[in-house]
Design an enzyme around this catalytic site. Sequence first.
Site, PDB file in Angstrom:
ATOM      1  N   ARG A  48       0.825  -1.214   0.000  1.00 48.93           N
ATOM      2  CA  ARG A  48       0.000   0.000   0.000  1.00 48.93           C
ATOM      3  C   ARG A  48       0.854   1.257   0.000  1.00 48.93           C
ATOM      4  NH1 ARG A  48      -1.932   1.804   4.425  1.00 48.93           N
ATOM      5  NH2 ARG A  48      -2.317  -0.234   5.373  1.00 48.93           N
ATOM      6  N   TYR A 102     -18.543  16.714 -14.973  1.00 55.92           N
ATOM      7  CA  TYR A 102     -18.771  15.297 -14.711  1.00 55.92           C
ATOM      8  C   TYR A 102     -19.614  15.121 -13.444  1.00 55.92           C
ATOM      9  CZ  TYR A 102     -17.660  10.382 -13.826  1.00 55.92           C
ATOM     10  OH  TYR A 102     -17.734   9.034 -13.583  1.00 55.92           O
ATOM     11  N   ASP A 173      -9.628  19.194 -14.210  1.00 59.54           N
ATOM     12  CA  ASP A 173      -9.849  17.816 -14.621  1.00 59.54           C
ATOM     13  C   ASP A 173      -9.473  17.729 -16.102  1.00 59.54           C
ATOM     14  OD1 ASP A 173     -10.962  15.368 -15.523  1.00 59.54           O
ATOM     15  OD2 ASP A 173     -12.419  15.367 -13.891  1.00 59.54           O
ATOM     16  N   LYS A 198     -10.121   6.382 -19.058  1.00 56.53           N
ATOM     17  CA  LYS A 198     -10.592   6.843 -20.359  1.00 56.53           C
ATOM     18  C   LYS A 198      -9.449   6.776 -21.389  1.00 56.53           C
ATOM     19  CE  LYS A 198     -14.160   7.569 -17.739  1.00 56.53           C
ATOM     20  NZ  LYS A 198     -14.410   8.827 -17.062  1.00 56.53           N
TER      21      LYS A 198
HETATM   22  C1  LIG Z   1     -14.728   9.202 -15.773  1.00 54.38           C
HETATM   23  C2  LIG Z   1     -14.392  10.552 -15.261  1.00 54.38           C
HETATM   24  C3  LIG Z   1     -13.973  10.727 -13.932  1.00 54.38           C
HETATM   25  C4  LIG Z   1     -13.966   9.601 -12.927  1.00 54.38           C
HETATM   26  O1  LIG Z   1     -13.073   8.600 -13.227  1.00 54.38           O
HETATM   27  P1  LIG Z   1     -13.248   7.061 -12.795  1.00 54.38           P
HETATM   28  O2  LIG Z   1     -11.992   6.444 -13.305  1.00 54.38           O
HETATM   29  O3  LIG Z   1     -14.493   6.545 -13.435  1.00 54.38           O
HETATM   30  O4  LIG Z   1     -13.347   7.043 -11.322  1.00 54.38           O
HETATM   31  C5  LIG Z   1     -13.613  12.002 -13.533  1.00 54.38           C
HETATM   32  N1  LIG Z   1     -13.683  13.051 -14.369  1.00 54.38           N
HETATM   33  C6  LIG Z   1     -14.096  12.921 -15.637  1.00 54.38           C
HETATM   34  C7  LIG Z   1     -14.147  14.116 -16.531  1.00 54.38           C
HETATM   35  C8  LIG Z   1     -14.472  11.669 -16.131  1.00 54.38           C
HETATM   36  O5  LIG Z   1     -14.904  11.546 -17.385  1.00 54.38           O
END
Ligand SMILES: *Cc1c(COP(=O)(O)O)cnc(C)c1O
Length: 372
Positions: A48, A102, A173, A198
Amino acid sequence: MDLEFAVESLLVHGGTSREAGAPLGPPLLPASVYVSQGEPGNGPGYGRNENPGWSAVESALAVLEGPGAQAVTFASGQAASMALMLALAQGREAIVFPADGYYNTRALAGRLRPHGARAVAVDLLDLGAVAAALAAGPAVLWAETPTNPLLRVADLAALASLAAAAGAPMVADNTVATGLLQKPLDFGAVASVYSLTKSVSGHSDVLGGAVVTRDAGLAAAVRSWRTDGGAIPGPFESWLVLRGLKTLDLRISRASATALAVAGFLAAHPRVTAVHYPGLPASPAAVAQMPRGFGPLLSFEIAGGAADADAVVAASRLIVPATSFGGVESSWERRARWPAETAPDTLIRLSCGIEPVADLLADIGAALEARP
Ligand SMILES: *Cc1c(COP(=O)(O)O)cnc(C)c1O
């Protein structure tokens, strides 16, 4: 002579070895415990705290965001956002975030209140509203651009100067664009936060997240939230993300070109009432922030109601009906099917993959004939 290689080359070589007999890529090491005794400090000790699989991914992500950055990886994008919110919320009263971003970020920020900071939703394109929200008390500015799913582009430089004037750290983000297309740290963000699930990993087979920053104190703070909170990426997940990063340039360049063509096609289609894509038309902020392309993600609205949009999504033969984005396979969904989503009822979010654009246009054209 010292050669300086491009980010694209460094990504391809992330974690590679030039040592004779060594595996070219980093080996997968599924260990939770390492032999150790006496005073801890040398080597990982416990899984961890540290994991050899993290380092290659973290250096590649740091390179992606530009010189001087360091990255801290997490089990998911939400885990990365949570650590960053907790690290920055301390001593602050509000977290100001985009009303159209989001939806899980909204949900997460909304849960911070008992821990000190309340969530304040604003339109990030309304600089007056942002300034007013920041003036109300010590705050964190949580930018997201382009936003998911409306793909609206906020002017990061303008937001950063408002944040600086208010003494608020600004984070961005960067999931939709990735550091290859957009470098928020160069526009004044103290940190970029990512869902690696993503485009960065790109193959719809792993969840991950990261915080990238040039602020060593902030990196240490989110790292300690990771250690104490335990939202670590596993060795295999890290290995998959590193593998995905090697082809990020190829994938996102192709998908961006495809998305621009698809957006143009949709804009001319009689059944389509609105197209949302940062490159169509590109605002001055979009041109300044995304010089290499506008990303794989777009959304569009069609005439009629939810049932019309559902029929279109169900009719595709190539594009996969699914949530998420940034995979090699194109996918789409009617976004408002998620109860917490505030997108318009007929909005379809489309993630362009790496299939030939002609096939996608044919599939979309045929699907747009479908009726409920
Ligand atoms: C998918 C997404 C997240 C969250 O990510 P996870 O890997 O699903 O926890 C945060 N911000 C944006 C813009 C996203 O598209």
